[in-house]
Motif scaffolding. Structure first.
Motif, PDB file in Angstrom:
ATOM      1  N   GLY A  99       2.595 -34.470 -31.326  1.00  0.00           N
ATOM      2  CA  GLY A  99       2.576 -35.600 -31.432  1.00  0.00           C
ATOM      3  C   GLY A  99       1.344 -35.653 -31.940  1.00  0.00           C
ATOM      4  N   ASP A 100       0.153 -35.049 -31.757  1.00  0.00           N
ATOM      5  CA  ASP A 100      -1.361 -35.269 -31.943  1.00  0.00           C
ATOM      6  C   ASP A 100      -1.191 -36.321 -33.698  1.00  0.00           C
ATOM      7  OD1 ASP A 100      -2.089 -35.661 -28.850  1.00  0.00           O
ATOM      8  OD2 ASP A 100      -2.257 -33.377 -29.731  1.00  0.00           O
ATOM      9  N   TYR A 101      -2.539 -36.528 -34.231  1.00  0.00           N
ATOM     10  CA  TYR A 101      -2.692 -36.440 -34.946  1.00  0.00           C
ATOM     11  C   TYR A 101      -4.144 -36.329 -35.033  1.00  0.00           C
ATOM     12  CZ  TYR A 101      -1.709 -41.594 -34.273  1.00  0.00           C
ATOM     13  OH  TYR A 101      -1.483 -42.729 -33.588  1.00  0.00           O
ATOM     14  N   PRO A 102      -4.850 -36.890 -36.536  1.00  0.00           N
ATOM     15  CA  PRO A 102      -6.646 -36.484 -36.487  1.00  0.00           C
ATOM     16  C   PRO A 102      -7.118 -37.837 -35.813  1.00  0.00           C
ATOM     17  CG  PRO A 102      -5.704 -36.467 -38.613  1.00  0.00           C
ATOM     18  CD  PRO A 102      -4.404 -36.720 -38.015  1.00  0.00           C
ATOM     19  N   LEU A 103      -6.189 -39.322 -36.125  1.00  0.00           N
ATOM     20  CA  LEU A 103      -7.126 -39.805 -34.423  1.00  0.00           C
ATOM     21  C   LEU A 103      -6.644 -39.665 -33.581  1.00  0.00           C
ATOM     22  CD1 LEU A 103      -6.732 -43.454 -37.097  1.00  0.00           C
ATOM     23  CD2 LEU A 103      -8.807 -42.073 -37.174  1.00  0.00           C
ATOM     24  N   THR A 104      -5.772 -39.509 -32.589  1.00  0.00           N
ATOM     25  CA  THR A 104      -5.893 -39.335 -31.709  1.00  0.00           C
ATOM     26  C   THR A 104      -5.910 -37.318 -30.902  1.00  0.00           C
ATOM     27  OG1 THR A 104      -3.682 -38.473 -31.797  1.00  0.00           O
ATOM     28  CG2 THR A 104      -3.781 -41.011 -31.702  1.00  0.00           C
ATOM     29  N   MET A 105      -6.439 -37.375 -31.708  1.00  0.00           N
ATOM     30  CA  MET A 105      -6.930 -35.780 -30.992  1.00  0.00           C
ATOM     31  C   MET A 105      -8.160 -35.797 -30.506  1.00  0.00           C
ATOM     32  SD  MET A 105      -5.920 -33.121 -34.073  1.00  0.00           S
ATOM     33  CE  MET A 105      -4.613 -33.068 -34.858  1.00  0.00           C
ATOM     34  N   PRO A 106      -8.354 -34.716 -29.338  1.00  0.00           N
ATOM     35  CA  PRO A 106      -9.175 -34.776 -28.151  1.00  0.00           C
ATOM     36  C   PRO A 106     -11.237 -33.449 -29.388  1.00  0.00           C
ATOM     37  CG  PRO A 106      -7.968 -33.013 -27.399  1.00  0.00           C
ATOM     38  CD  PRO A 106      -7.745 -34.490 -28.898  1.00  0.00           C
ATOM     39  N   GLY A 107     -11.737 -34.294 -28.641  1.00  0.00           N
ATOM     40  CA  GLY A 107     -12.780 -33.866 -29.117  1.00  0.00           C
ATOM     41  C   GLY A 107     -13.844 -34.571 -30.081  1.00  0.00           C
ATOM     42  N   PRO A 108     -14.785 -34.023 -30.417  1.00  0.00           N
ATOM     43  CA  PRO A 108     -16.171 -34.225 -30.915  1.00  0.00           C
ATOM     44  C   PRO A 108     -15.925 -34.363 -32.199  1.00  0.00           C
ATOM     45  CG  PRO A 108     -16.603 -32.037 -29.931  1.00  0.00           C
ATOM     46  CD  PRO A 108     -15.600 -31.902 -29.821  1.00  0.00           C
ATOM     47  N   MET A 109     -15.470 -33.225 -32.955  1.00  0.00           N
ATOM     48  CA  MET A 109     -15.294 -32.412 -34.359  1.00  0.00           C
ATOM     49  C   MET A 109     -14.047 -34.368 -34.871  1.00  0.00           C
ATOM     50  SD  MET A 109     -13.715 -30.365 -36.670  1.00  0.00           S
ATOM     51  CE  MET A 109     -11.623 -30.480 -35.897  1.00  0.00           C
ATOM     52  N   TRP A 110     -13.105 -34.687 -34.123  1.00  0.00           N
ATOM     53  CA  TRP A 110     -12.642 -35.554 -34.050  1.00  0.00           C
ATOM     54  C   TRP A 110     -12.843 -37.106 -34.141  1.00  0.00           C
ATOM     55  CZ3 TRP A 110      -9.142 -34.520 -37.496  1.00  0.00           C
ATOM     56  CH2 TRP A 110      -8.921 -32.943 -37.236  1.00  0.00           C
ATOM     57  N   LYS A 111     -13.144 -37.337 -32.950  1.00  0.00           N
ATOM     58  CA  LYS A 111     -14.065 -38.481 -32.536  1.00  0.00           C
ATOM     59  C   LYS A 111     -15.474 -38.918 -34.212  1.00  0.00           C
ATOM     60  CE  LYS A 111     -17.197 -41.109 -28.877  1.00  0.00           C
ATOM     61  NZ  LYS A 111     -17.386 -40.629 -28.232  1.00  0.00           N
ATOM     62  N   LYS A 112     -15.968 -37.295 -34.875  1.00  0.00           N
ATOM     63  CA  LYS A 112     -17.024 -37.997 -35.602  1.00  0.00           C
ATOM     64  C   LYS A 112     -15.944 -38.062 -36.923  1.00  0.00           C
ATOM     65  CE  LYS A 112     -19.793 -35.720 -38.575  1.00  0.00           C
ATOM     66  NZ  LYS A 112     -20.750 -34.164 -38.358  1.00  0.00           N
TER      67      LYS A 112
END
Length: 1234
Positions: free
Chosen positions: A179-192
């Motif tokens: 159910g994950d997609y880029p805006l909800t994925m954890p981690g610094p890369m996806w936050k960036k």
């Protein structure tokens, strides 16, 4: 670079000149010359005289109009999106590097973030100029891929499919396993990535703001795509497109703001030129300015249309989305719009959305609302525009200071503080009082925020210069006198005097300069009031002293008081330096001031007890380093006077602690203080010995003076003996004489007996400390043993004293000494202390147990009667309960550490249910610890406690028990609770449970019925209680227990079916039921609660290694042990259950309804109540939000404020917060807004 050799295909339907349907043809204008700078403009929606681009999908939003007179666009070739591009280009269209590497898409470029966003956007614009269709197709796939979709929109889909079909096709490409997609994925890369995604949209609009956004193509396509995706039932599409649309809107608002500024500048230039005299006026310049003004006006109209499309097509639906993150995005961005372009957006039409969402059920959304409002209230110039909103939603904002989410409460308090700063009249006294009391909150961030509010309200309105001038006229050195008086009054009026430390901590960050003004505090306490000043009352002086001590502690320790924070944190270098400086400052000041304060208030016990806490925060090296020994002598003199004047325990303990601190060996002043202390102790011991002799000689003829002399001196010595080693004064001898005399004569005052017991206890402990620290001789050990033995005997005799305080004191000291001088004493290499070990005999154990039963397990009514009929208030009841809990805990420790025999715990365990609220935690912990010590003996103790209750019931009701009575049900419920404590691992408790059944069976058949064998045994009904433990037997042991049961049964018993034999029948049934069909007693009223079977389909039975050893001569062995459990799995309280929402209405994580049709008709994403996303989540509810007009948003139109040449367009806005306002929608249906 897109190759220029690509052939361009024309749509056949357009070549023939036929007007095809929107679902099959895509009409787009030809690419205009990029140098025209927006010369070609589109009109507002609905104007038939201007061209509007038809959306590439079949279902255009209402703000786009399809026209048949549009010039046909050039269609791209029927190729896939992966068109070949030049090497090294990273503008978004897929490329192949020379080494056959993976294609780099615009999504991958933004995700990696290695290229500057400016260059990425510039390359995309260059590609758009070459072939806008392919570039836009790349941008469309960028949004699709950012949603986590694996699919790609191809040319044939782009040209032939309808909007719903394409989105449905893309939905099928999602990875269903996650159910994950880029805006909800954890981690610094996806936050960036999220940051880069938002930055890309902003830079794209900024770079296109002068030409491309006005070409009637790019913005129409993007807005239509995002509108369609935001209506999707798929959360990833809805979330990503909403974020993109809101950031797009923010960028457009910035463009509109720049246009407005250019319009005003152009208008000023035009007016300045036109006002020139005819000879100097340049007509060509006027024409150019008029043309420029016209272009800017047209551009602004275009921007207004775009913003209206986004706001009406996306915002008004998504701000109430079922997903909290989506709602939070909308509220965050509307706050940005209102701050960035307040002339257009800061009005009631838009503020109402923030006001409504203050009632959102999710804390993160409420938090965004408050932060958005904080950004507005920070600007004082915006307050007039916020006045109506403040009046309408002020009560809600104030109530949010009690929000259950602490982060929300903190921001609400900060917002209220900003409102206070902007307009003090906006908040009523009641509003302020709601915030004031939060300074005593246990949550420090809330308290600090409330402290800032209090500081702004009380301490920021004074004039520093006027205060300083007034202080000089009055001869004061500090101008803060009035402020400190105000703080004292606030503290007293709050009626929470015991929380002074919390108040100081709350104000520490905002009012630290005031709280560290110890000179001013001392002046107010010591100096007489001058003309014009009011004298401090006694309560005010006590409060000021308490506050002063709290500020000293806060400065010296540099951490919050107990109860706030998670513990002492490591101070930074700056904080450490501040702490040292503050400690030196307060030491230098109070070294001189404290003796004077003690001299003035030495007769007041409360004030003196507080003042004597100050020396523990001193830097004692200052005494010797600063040559201030004379001030030390003055302090010691005052302490001595206090000791001689007071007998209150708090004061004496404070004096004792002060002497202990000053006598620390690390300081050079130790010798001086030790001499003063020894002189004081010598005088008190001589006086004590003399008064004891007189009291013992006079005996029963002793008067009150003799008793007071002994009691006062003994209290002082006891307080000092707690912190100081006074063994060389041999206080134990005289105390023991007093106790023996009291036991023999029976007339010793209870206070003297209590103090003598306590002092003797301290004396024994100090002797033990001396022995353990050195190498004791045998004579020393024997001497201490004699002392301990004689004292234990005295305490045991005191258990029968008529005075309750004496008995309670003797009981506590007995428990403590038995614990200290138990077998634990010789552990850790201290075998030489074996002579000091005492084991209580059976008589002493019984006396201790009887004391607990008589003084702990009592009803509240009995306690009130024992207190001579005095009516207790709530505080006294709590204090009495606390004392009883201490008594029970002291005895339970003896059981846990095997000092008192474990069977004694049976009398404790049997009260588990009756006194569960008062002592349930203590009894449960005792049960757990004893089971860890000896499982079998613990099980025997449990069954013994049930047997005792059963015997008591037989004595009350006789042999014919009413098995349906509440008493029998209570015993069965207690047995059920005991069964639950055995846990789920039946292998570990196998032998213990089997022993429990064995003892229970023997008890049930112990006594035969005197009327004959045809009548059931007297205790047979106990089997019904015992059946509560049958579920804890594994299958093999059930057979064994059943066989053991049959040994006690005659043939006639097994055939009896009368009601009196039902306990035997039910117990046999519980044993005969095996394996996965285990059940509780068939007659147990609580069996349905715990009789469920825990099993998994297809799961093989659990095999264990054969258990070695005998469980008993009657226990059968078996290699295969199955462990069914009759314990019902605890139900998990889900959010659905807690919110009283049916589980079937929970949205599916992979495909969540969210279209506008769902909102209006099916409400698939909404709750069943009238306000779908709103819920009062305050600690103290203030009512529900009134009904909202769901249809009103569709009539909203963004109308930018008129520039100076457009004043005629200004119109009066309706007051959307007026409760009388009726908003009518397009259908003519009207309903009140609030």
């Amino acid at each position: 670079m897109i190759t220029s050799e690509l052939p361009v295909l024309q749509d056949s339907s357009n070549e023939s000149g036929a007007t095809d349907t929107v679902s099959l043809s895509i009409n787009m204008p030809e690419m205009e010359d990029p140098e025209m700078k927006g010369k070609k403009k589109r009109g507002r929606p609905g104007k038939q005289t201007q061209h509007v681009c038809t959306h590439l999908f079949a279902a255009p939003p209402p703000f786009f109009t399809s026209t048949s007179n549009k010039k046909p666009r050039k269609s791209p070739t029927d190729k896939t999106l992966s068109m070949t591009r030049g090497r090294g280009k990273a503008n978004g269209v897929a490329q192949q590097n020379g080494n056959g590497g993976e294609p780099v898409t615009l999504f991958e470029v933004v995700k990696l973030g290695k290229s500057a966003m400016q260059s990425v956007v510039d390359e995309w614009i260059e590609a758009y100029k070459q072939d806008r269709d392919l570039a836009l197709l790349d941008l469309i796939n960028f949004f699709i891929q950012c949603s986590g979709c694996k699919g790609t929109v191809r040319i044939e889909m782009f040209r032939n499919m309808q909007n719903a079909e394409i989105i449905r096709k893309m939905t099928e490409e999602f990875d269903e396993d996650s159910g994950d997609y880029p805006l909800t994925m954890p981690g610094p890369m996806w936050k960036k990535f999220r940051y880069n995604f938002c930055e890309f949209i902003g830079v794209l609009i900024r770079q296109c703001q002068y030409s491309i956004i006005y070409d009637e193509y790019m913005m129409d396509t993007v807005i239509s795509l995002l509108t369609g995706l935001s209506d999707s039932q798929v959360r990833a599409f809805r979330h990503t497109s909403t974020l993109a649309a809101m950031k797009l809107m923010t960028a457009l608002v910035n463009v509109a703001l720049n246009l407005s500024i250019h319009q005003d500048n152009t208008q000023r230039q035009y007016e300045a030129e036109r006002n020139k005299i005819a000879g100097k006026r340049a007509n060509e310049k006027l024409e150019l300015l008029l043309q420029k003004r016209k272009e800017l006006q047209e551009n602004q109209d275009e921007i207004e249309n775009m913003m209206n499309s986004i706001f009406k097509g996306i915002f008004v639906h998504r701000y109430r989305d079922a997903i909290a993150e989506i709602r939070a995005i909308c509220i965050e961005e509307i706050g940005v719009w209102m701050k960035m372009y307040s002339d257009a957006f800061l009005n009631d039409s838009y503020l109402k959305y923030v006001g409504w969402t203050l009632h959102d059920r999710q804390g993160e959304v409420r938090l965004k609302c408050l932060k958005a409002l904080q950004n507005l209230y920070t600007n004082r110039e915006l307050f007039p525009k916020l006045e109506l909103f403040t009046n309408r939603f002020k009560d809600r904002i104030v109530s949010m200071t009690l929000d259950k989410e602490y982060d929300v409460a903190v921001e609400a308090i900060r917002l209220v503080t900003l409102i206070l700063q902007g307009s003090e009249d906006a908040l009523s006294n009641e509003d302020c009082e709601n915030v004031y009391h939060l300074v005593y909150s246990a949550h420090r961030p809330v308290a600090v925020a409330a402290g800032e509010f209090l500081h702004r309200k009380l301490f920021s309105r004074h004039d520093p210069q006027a205060e300083e001038a007034l202080a000089k006229r009055r001869g004061r050195s500090s101008p803060n006198g009035n402020l400190i008086r105000m703080l004292v009054l606030f503290f007293l009026e709050s009626e929470l005097h015991e929380h002074a430390a919390y108040l100081v901590d709350s104000l520490w960050e905002s009012s630290q300069e005031l709280l560290k003004d110890w000179e001013c505090m001392t002046e107010l306490l010591l100096e007489e009031p001058v003309q014009g000043e009011e004298m401090l009352s006694d309560r005010q002086e006590s409060a000021l002293i308490e506050l002063t001590v709290c500020t000293i502690r806060q400065a010296a320790e540099a951490h919050p008081p107990v109860g706030r924070g998670t513990g002492k944190r490591v101070l930074t270098a700056k904080e450490r330096k501040t702490q040292i400086d503050d400690k030196n400052k307060l030491t230098e000041h109070f070294i001189m001031a404290l003796p004077m304060l003690l001299s003035k208030y030495q007769a007041d016990a409360e004030k003196v007890a507080n003042l004597l806490q100050i020396p523990q925060f001193f830097d004692l090296d200052v005494y010797s380093a600063g040559r201030m020994e004379k001030h030390l002598d003055a302090l010691l003199k005052q302490i001595r006077l206090v000791v001689e004047k007071h007998i209150e325990t708090d004061v004496l303990e404070a004096c004792s602690k002060t002497y202990s601190i000053l006598c620390s060996e690390e300081y050079t002043i130790m010798n001086r203080v030790d001499i003063a202390r020894s002189q004081l102790i010598d005088e008190m011991t001589d006086r004590f010995a003399h008064s004891v002799e007189e009291l013992l000689q006079e005996g029963e003829e002793a008067d009150d003076d003799d008793i007071y002399n002994v009691l006062s001196t003994l209290k002082r010595l006891t307080a000092f003996h707690n912190a100081h080693d006074l063994t060389r004064w041999d206080l134990f001898g005289n105390c023991y004489r007093l106790l023996k005399a009291g036991i023999e004569q029976g007339s010793m005052p209870e206070q003297i007996a209590v103090q003598a017991l306590q002092c003797s206890h301290y004396s024994i402990l100090w002797q033990l400390v001396k022995i353990t620290e050195g190498i004791p001789s045998k004579d020393d050990l024997l001497a201490l043993r004699r002392v301990v033995k004689s004292f234990l005997a005295v305490c045991q005799q005191c258990l029968s004293n008529v005075n309750t305080p004496v008995k309670e004191q003797a009981f506590m000291l007995l428990c403590d000494l038995l614990m200290i001088f138990s077998h634990q004493l010789i552990t850790g290499g201290r075998e030489g202390l074996q002579p000091l070990v005492f084991n209580p005999d059976g008589t002493l154990q019984n006396e201790l147990l009887n004391f607990v039963l008589d003084h702990v397990f009592i009803d509240q009514d009995d306690e009130n009667q024992s207190m001579e009929g005095d009516e207790e208030d709530e505080a006294n009841k709590i204090e009495a309960l606390h004392k009883r809990r201490n008594l029970l805990a002291a005895f339970c420790k003896l059981i846990i550490y095997d000092i008192v025999d474990m069977p004694a715990a049976a009398d404790i365990f049997k009260h588990y249910m009756k006194y569960y609220n008062d002592y349930g935690d203590i009894i449960k912990e005792t049960l757990s610890k004893t089971r860890q010590t000896d499982k079998i003996l613990c099980a025997k103790t449990l069954i013994l406690s049930l047997q005792q209750l059963f015997n008591e019931l037989l004595q009350d009701q006789g042999p014919n028990l009413d098995r349906t009575s509440s008493h029998v049900s209570g015993i069965k419920e207690l047995a059920r609770r005991f069964a639950l404590t055995f846990g789920l691992d039946q292998i570990k408790t196998r032998e213990a449970v089997a022993t429990l059944h064995k003892d229970g069976i023997e008890f049930a058949f112990k006594y035969q019925n005197p009327r004959g064998s045809e009548f059931p045994p007297i205790n047979l009904a106990f089997l019904e209680v015992l059946s509560e433990f049958s579920s804890k037997l594994i299958r093999q042991d059930k057979k064994t227990v059943h066989s053991y049961l049959e040994k006690f049964m005659s043939e006639s018993m097994s055939e009896r079916r009368e009601d009196v034999w039902l306990p035997l029948i039910s117990y046999r049934n519980s044993l005969l039921t095996g394996g996965d069909e285990d059940h509780m007693s068939v007659t147990s009223g609580s069996s349905s609660k715990t009789g469920s079977v825990r099993s998994k389909k297809g799961r093989p039975p659990l095999h264990k290694k054969r258990i070695e050893g005998e469980l008993g001569s009657w226990m059968m062995r078996n290699d295969t042990l199955q462990t069914p459990s009759a314990l019902q799995t605890p139900q998990l309280t889900s959010t659905v259950l807690r919110e009283n929402r049916p589980a079937e209405h929970m949205p599916d994580p992979d495909s969540e309804p969210g279209s506008e049709n769902d909102y209006v008709h099916n409400r698939g994403l909404m709750e069943d109540d009238a306000e779908p996303i709103f819920e009062d989540v305050m600690m103290s509810s203030r009512g529900q939000l009134e009904d909202m007009n769901e249809e009103f948003e569709d009539t909203m139109v963004i109308d930018l404020p008129p520039s100076r040449n457009r004043r005629e367009r200004a119109e009066l806005r309706p007051d959307f917060f007026d409760s009388a306002a009726m908003i009518e929608d397009e259908s003519g249906f009207s309903m009140p807004m609030f």
